[in-house]
Design a protein around this motif. Structure first.
Motif, PDB file in Angstrom:
ATOM      1  N   UNK A 107       0.788  -1.240   0.000  1.00 15.85           N
ATOM      2  CA  UNK A 107       0.000   0.000   0.000  1.00 15.85           C
ATOM      3  C   UNK A 107       0.813   1.280   0.000  1.00 15.85           C
ATOM      4  N   UNK A 108       2.094   1.191  -0.374  1.00 15.76           N
ATOM      5  CA  UNK A 108       2.913   2.397  -0.297  1.00 15.76           C
ATOM      6  C   UNK A 108       2.303   3.546  -1.097  1.00 15.76           C
ATOM      7  N   UNK A 109       1.956   3.249  -2.352  1.00 16.36           N
ATOM      8  CA  UNK A 109       1.439   4.337  -3.182  1.00 16.36           C
ATOM      9  C   UNK A 109       0.046   4.774  -2.720  1.00 16.36           C
ATOM     10  N   UNK A 110      -0.693   3.879  -2.121  1.00 17.37           N
ATOM     11  CA  UNK A 110      -2.022   4.266  -1.614  1.00 17.37           C
ATOM     12  C   UNK A 110      -1.899   5.251  -0.456  1.00 17.37           C
ATOM     13  N   UNK A 111      -0.987   4.974   0.480  1.00 18.23           N
ATOM     14  CA  UNK A 111      -0.850   5.921   1.596  1.00 18.23           C
ATOM     15  C   UNK A 111      -0.288   7.246   1.097  1.00 18.23           C
TER      16      UNK A 111
ATOM     17  N   UNK B 202       7.565   5.290   4.243  1.00 14.56           N
ATOM     18  CA  UNK B 202       8.397   4.151   4.646  1.00 14.56           C
ATOM     19  C   UNK B 202       7.688   2.833   4.418  1.00 14.56           C
ATOM     20  N   UNK B 203       8.494   1.802   4.307  1.00 15.66           N
ATOM     21  CA  UNK B 203       7.990   0.442   4.424  1.00 15.66           C
ATOM     22  C   UNK B 203       8.722  -0.114   5.629  1.00 15.66           C
ATOM     23  N   UNK B 204       8.027  -0.931   6.400  1.00 19.28           N
ATOM     24  CA  UNK B 204       8.671  -1.483   7.579  1.00 19.28           C
ATOM     25  C   UNK B 204       8.349  -2.965   7.706  1.00 19.28           C
ATOM     26  N   UNK B 205       9.383  -3.765   7.868  1.00 21.91           N
ATOM     27  CA  UNK B 205       9.189  -5.192   8.082  1.00 21.91           C
ATOM     28  C   UNK B 205       8.572  -5.410   9.448  1.00 21.91           C
TER      29      UNK B 205
ATOM     30  N   UNK C 211       8.367 -11.440   7.079  1.00 23.90           N
ATOM     31  CA  UNK C 211       7.293 -12.161   6.386  1.00 23.90           C
ATOM     32  C   UNK C 211       6.180 -11.254   5.894  1.00 23.90           C
ATOM     33  N   UNK C 212       6.110 -10.039   6.445  1.00 23.03           N
ATOM     34  CA  UNK C 212       5.182  -9.070   5.852  1.00 23.03           C
ATOM     35  C   UNK C 212       5.620  -7.654   6.238  1.00 23.03           C
ATOM     36  N   UNK C 213       4.997  -6.672   5.635  1.00 25.31           N
ATOM     37  CA  UNK C 213       5.428  -5.277   5.813  1.00 25.31           C
ATOM     38  C   UNK C 213       4.220  -4.368   6.048  1.00 25.31           C
ATOM     39  N   UNK C 214       4.495  -3.199   6.621  1.00 21.72           N
ATOM     40  CA  UNK C 214       3.463  -2.156   6.690  1.00 21.72           C
ATOM     41  C   UNK C 214       4.009  -0.886   6.026  1.00 21.72           C
ATOM     42  N   UNK C 215       3.097   0.023   5.694  1.00 19.56           N
ATOM     43  CA  UNK C 215       3.471   1.211   4.928  1.00 19.56           C
ATOM     44  C   UNK C 215       2.917   2.471   5.586  1.00 19.56           C
ATOM     45  N   UNK C 216       3.648   3.561   5.430  1.00 19.49           N
ATOM     46  CA  UNK C 216       3.161   4.807   6.002  1.00 19.49           C
ATOM     47  C   UNK C 216       3.656   6.017   5.238  1.00 19.49           C
TER      48      UNK C 216
END
Lengths: 795, 287
Positions: free
Chosen positions: A408-412, A471-474, A639-644
């Motif tokens: 969701x990087x571009x969405x945020x 950012x992307x964060x693991x 195993x997964x990431x979050x975006x902001x």
């Protein structure tokens, strides 16, 4: 299931809120035991020395005082999460001013403090290393001679061919960025009591402890006890932010040694000054970035060289810098990457885990750099990130393909742009930047008395700016280590339930979040769940409460436990109601419905109890496997990431150099929100802490000694110092986490300083490379501090 | 650090003065300087083992208006000053200054007398009191004396107060209501900030000329300080941009002369001069 929740996603008041606000909550120092003694630390006044001898003869007249030192240790003399380099009591060397040589134990704490001066040491001072850039010089003294190097760790990452990438680039720029040493500034200083367990041996520890299971391991190692003979209970925690780990483990071990030796409960509690001098901090980084790109904005190559000051002990440096190497390029897909991250030993205060954990530093560098690239090729900060930002299926710098979740990087980013009208306002502000200010900055420091034409016109003093960072964060630990968590749920015959997870409440609201998850599954109110006291004796080791991993890891375990019990209820009801399928059973509003009939949850539990149904379960969640190639720095790191994406709007005062944050818009994809109020709380806290990192905070040292040892000088933002904070959540879907609930704690903090720095550039027309952007930095492009340790108010 | 200190609390001034007679005691009112000072074992708060609490003595907390003067009890808290209508009307500069001190909790305890008796360079009430030409009344069991605040303040953290004395009142001749006032405080943050620069300015403009121009600084000078030479220079001069620049630069020079170069001068001196210019431009030029 999604979209049809009873409680998940709503705002729920924290379970501990009332007790904390009214002062009833019991913190570590509130525990008192009959016959309790106190332990007081003895330190030296040097930063680097060999210890030749310690002389206790000055204490001969005080038989009521017991000394605990290295000779009382039956197990490990040195401990550490990764490298066992930190002595519980120093016996060979002093390597930093916080070091403790022994502890005085007695009933009168004030007397013990006076008696610390009676312990004499014979020391041989050694050359100091306070500049991390000199730590690896061939003639540098080894801080830990047995390591034969001051290098704590070196992580390379190699992807593609950077030289080829630079060769193919029209533009190549290089920049250097630095960030300061940061104190966590938790409100509650360190406090712990060790109580000998009568009869059976062993010791019980109650304290301000972030990770009870880690404390248990360290204490057991030092005492040479089996794990089961050390029982660690967590008191209500008055803040941690990652800071109540290593040092609390060591203090707990000291208290335990004294409790075993004296057979009495022993409490250790630090003053603020002691807390600041001995506790670990966030790493200062020196970051060199070289980037190649073309007029289309596409980044062809990035070469990164990062040096982290680990201070006197390795602590979490190997893990902190590992996150840095994975995320140093930011959330961008770059063909050729060459990264080296090193952490080194110095005589400075040691550095370890702090909220953000190796990400706020590179984000400041890389997001500043992105704005510079945008400026060179003439596109907006928004556009340059859209061009290079990761999309579904993108491959990260470590060669990990992003999938199985909403990337969701571009969405945020787009949401933040829309919400703030970013691009238009950015253009507008840069047009009105004060060119006179920029020119005058070239003559900075030319004189103390101004010339007539150096006054500022009042209209030119306040300039507005807007900036963003992404950012992307693991999520969770990634390839740092074993990643699994447990939860225990025990439903009682009246419908109330006990819950506990192996992860601990650190003030983030975990107990409420986990109660909501269990309550959602069982269709009951979270108030019916009683969250048990954190105790290593009653729940399995679930790894540390760090890395924004509680919700994703512990939340999954809680959901698992609740589902096990729910399934048993369903099976019982099939027989009881004589129905064939579970599909029609609905757990909601403290009842279970099946078409026209229903049963209250408490009646259901009473029935189940009478039938001998097992209403207790241990839930478990093990993170999917991840891997890492140490030599090339490649692998599926997390195993997964979050975006902001955060947007900062600032007012820069060009006269005083003050920056005021008018507004922060924080757009995050943490996955599914469990407690909306808790999530917003994370944003408010993280953003404020991030603003502190941007504008005020920074511990300075003089020969390894800290200048700012209390809150009159450690400046964290107050509620008056930051404007509006707006949180927006885009809840991306994920196959992991309870209903896809992932991480939020650290993402909220890591972006803010970078967004503010970009806004300051937009307002002033000048780029700043060294945090914090305090008034001196804004006006003089450097920091000013006294040439000694003096504390004056004329600062 | 352990230290046995006896605390005496009284409602009567006479009793407090008696308690102080032995000279081994220290007065405590709000305690916002003394308590942290004892906590860090400051050498300024080591030589006593008795504290005399004067915060309950009513006559030390009175604010009164007489024909030509205002009297403020020395143990009046900053919160009480902030909300007092007499002071809001007659001494607005003081009200503005004290409302920026510390936090609400500190202002609820800290007293105006304590602020200047402590005589820290950054004491925020001092510059306004100096431009108001405040006098203070001091009592001991044996005598009473009046002294100008300016003469009372000797050097950083030192005043002419003896161990037997209590500052009881601050006495200020009512300033003309036509006076304009400017207060400015620069701290490192907005809330709970220690001052780095404070400025208190009073002036009147007649025929586009300064009359009664008064300026005092805090935090940039070793103690709060009036700039008489600059005041005399400004009075009677026609107000234009050049004069304001001139005043600002002269203040910079005066501060440099009084403090010498410090580690912070590179930042503070240029900012101070620009600040004075900016405040004057804002308040004098556009009228």
């Amino acid at each position: 299931m999604s979209g049809d929740f009873n409680i998940v996603g709503r705002s729920v008041v924290r379970q501990d809120a009332y007790a904390k606000v009214t002062g009833q909550a019991k913190f570590a120092d509130d525990y008192k035991f009959p016959g309790m003694l106190f332990g007081v630390m003895v330190r030296t006044d040097v930063s680097h020395a060999l210890i030749h001898s310690i002389d206790y003869s000055g204490l001969l007249d005080y038989p009521e005082v017991t000394v605990c030192d290295i000779n009382d240790i039956r197990g490990s003399r040195k401990v550490g999460v990764v490298t066992a380099d930190q002595p519980v009591f120093c016996y060979e060397k002093i390597v930093t001013p916080g070091d403790v040589i022994c502890m005085l134990v007695g009933a009168d704490e004030s007397q013990l403090k006076l008696l610390t001066a009676k312990v004499k040491t014979e020391l041989e001072e050694l050359p100091l290393i306070t500049d991390p850039e000199k730590a690896l010089d061939p003639d540098a003294t080894f801080i830990h001679p047995d390591k034969k190097s001051n290098l704590i760790v070196h992580y390379p990452l190699r992807k593609g061919d950077v030289e080829k990438g630079f060769h193919e680039s029209k533009h190549v720029i290089e920049q250097k960025y630095t960030t300061p040493l940061i104190e966590h500034a938790y409100l509650e200083p360190e406090a712990v009591t060790a109580v000998p367990i009568e009869g059976r041996g062993g010791v019980r520890i109650i304290g301000s402890i972030q990770n009870p299971h880690t404390t248990r391991r360290i204490v057991a190692e030092v005492l040479n006890f089996p794990l089961t003979k050390v029982r660690v209970v967590q008191a209500e925690l008055g803040g941690a932010f990652g800071g109540k780990d290593d040092l609390m483990n060591i203090i707990s071990a000291r208290a335990a040694i004294a409790a075993i030796k004296t057979r009495r409960p022993v409490k250790v509690r630090y003053t603020r000054e002691e807390s600041v001098v001995e506790s670990y901090k966030r790493h200062p980084y020196i970051m060199k970035y070289k980037v190649g790109f073309n007029d289309d904005g596409i980044i062809k190559a990035m070469k990164i060289d990062i040096l982290a000051d680990g201070g006197a002990y390795a602590s979490m440096s190997p893990f902190v810098t590992w996150r840095t190497v994975v995320q140093a390029t930011g959330p961008y897909e770059i063909e050729n990457v060459h990264t080296d991250v090193r952490a080194v030993y110095t005589n400075n205060p040691y550095t370890g885990a702090m909220r953000g954990f190796g990400s706020p530093q590179p984000i400041f560098a890389q997001e500043s750099l992105m704005d510079e690239i945008a400026e060179i090729i003439g596109v907006s900060p928004y556009e340059i990130r859209k061009i290079n930002g990761v999309k579904p299926g993108s491959i990260t710098a470590s060669g990990h393909k992003l999938r199985d979740h909403d990337v969701n990087l571009l969405s945020v980013l787009e949401r933040a742009e829309r919400e703030t009208n970013f691009t238009e306002r950015h253009k507008e502000c840069s047009r009105s930047a004060n060119t006179k200010f920029q020119t005058s900055q070239k003559f900075r420091g030319s004189g103390f008395i101004l010339k007539k034409d150096e006054m500022l016109d009042n209209r030119d003093i306040i300039k507005k700016g807007i900036g963003l960072a992404v950012s992307l964060r693991g999520c969770s630990l990634g390839a740092e280590g074993i990643d699994a968590a447990a939860a225990y749920l025990s439903v009682q015959k009246d419908g109330s339930a006990y819950l506990i997870s192996g992860l601990a409440e650190n003030g983030q609201g975990l107990r409420t979040t986990f109660s909501i998850i269990a309550a959602e599954v069982l269709g009951i109110s979270p108030e019916h769940i009683y969250y048990l006291e954190q105790d290593t004796g009653i729940i399995a080791d679930s790894g540390p409460t760090v890395a924004s991993r509680s919700t994703i890891m512990g939340g999954s375990a809680v959901k698992n436990a609740a589902e096990i019990i729910k399934k048993r209820f369903e099976e019982m009801l099939l027989t009881y109601w004589n129905i064939k399928s579970k599909d029609q059973l609905l757990f909601k509003n403290n009842r279970v419905y099946e078409q026209s009939r229903s049963i209250s949850f408490s009646e259901l539990c009473s029935l189940a109890y009478s039938k001998g149904l097992n209403m207790s379960a241990i839930g478990w969640f093990k993170g999917p496997s991840v891997h890492w190639d140490e030599e090339k720095g490649q692998g599926a790191a997390y195993f997964t990431y979050v975006y902001g994406c955060q947007v900062a709007e600032v007012s820069a005062n060009l006269l005083t150099g003050e920056i005021f944050v008018d507004r922060i818009v924080a757009v995050h994809d943490p996955g599914k929100i469990i407690n909306l109020m808790g999530a917003k709380g994370q944003v408010f806290g993280g953003v404020t802490q991030g603003a502190g990192y941007a504008l005020w905070e920074g511990i300075t040292t003089y020969n390894g000694n800290i200048r700012e040892n209390n809150f009159d000088q450690i400046l964290i933002p107050t509620s008056k110092d930051i404007g509006e904070i707006e949180s927006i959540f885009l809840e991306g879907e994920d196959i992991y986490g309870a209903w896809g609930a992932k991480s939020l704690g650290e993402p909220t903090l890591e972006l803010t300083a970078a967004a503010i720095a970009n806004a300051v550039k937009n307002a002033t027309g000048l780029r700043y490379f060294n945090l914090p952007l305090n008034p001196e930095e804004i006006l003089l492009s450097r920091k000013l501090s006294p040439n000694d340790l003096s504390r004056g108010s004329t600062n | 650090m352990k230290r046995d200190i006896e605390l005496f609390s009284t409602w009567k001034l006479d009793e407090a003065l008696e308690l102080l007679e032995d000279g081994n005691s220290h007065v405590i009112a709000g305690g916002t300087d003394i308590i942290p000072g004892i906590h860090i074992n400051s050498n300024r708060f080591r030589d006593f083992n008795k504290l005399v609490d004067i915060s309950r003595i009513k006559e030390l907390k009175r604010i009164s208006e007489e024909k030509d003067k205002i009297i403020i009890g020395a143990a009046t808290t900053f919160s009480e000053i902030e909300s007092d209508e007499i002071l809001q009307r007659h001494l607005p500069l003081l009200v503005k200054a004290v409302s920026k001190i510390g936090s609400r909790q500190i202002r609820n305890r800290a007293t105006i007398g304590g602020n200047f008796i402590n005589n820290a360079p950054c004491a925020d009430s001092v510059p306004p009191l100096l431009v108001y030409n405040a006098g203070i009344k001091i009592n001991s069991i044996h005598h009473e004396r009046m002294i100008n605040l300016e003469d009372f303040l000797i050097s950083p953290y030192r005043t002419s107060l003896t161990n037997e004395e209590i500052v009881t009142e601050i006495v200020i001749h009512k300033p003309r209501e036509s006076l304009n006032d400017v207060f400015y405080k620069l701290g490192r943050r907005r809330g709970v900030a220690i001052s780095r620069i404070t400025l208190a300015i009073l002036f009147e403009i007649k025929n586009n000329k300064f009359t009664d121009f008064k300026i005092a600084s805090g935090a940039v000078t070793p103690i709060g300080k009036r700039f008489y030479e600059i005041e005399n220079y400004a009075d009677g001069k026609k107000i234009d941009r050049d004069l304001l620049i001139d005043i600002s630069i002269r203040c910079g020079k005066a501060v440099l002369e009084s403090t010498g170069l410090r580690w912070s001068s590179e930042y503070k001196l240029p900012v101070l001069q620009r600040l004075i210019y900016s405040l004057l431009e804002d308040n004098c030029l556009r009228r």
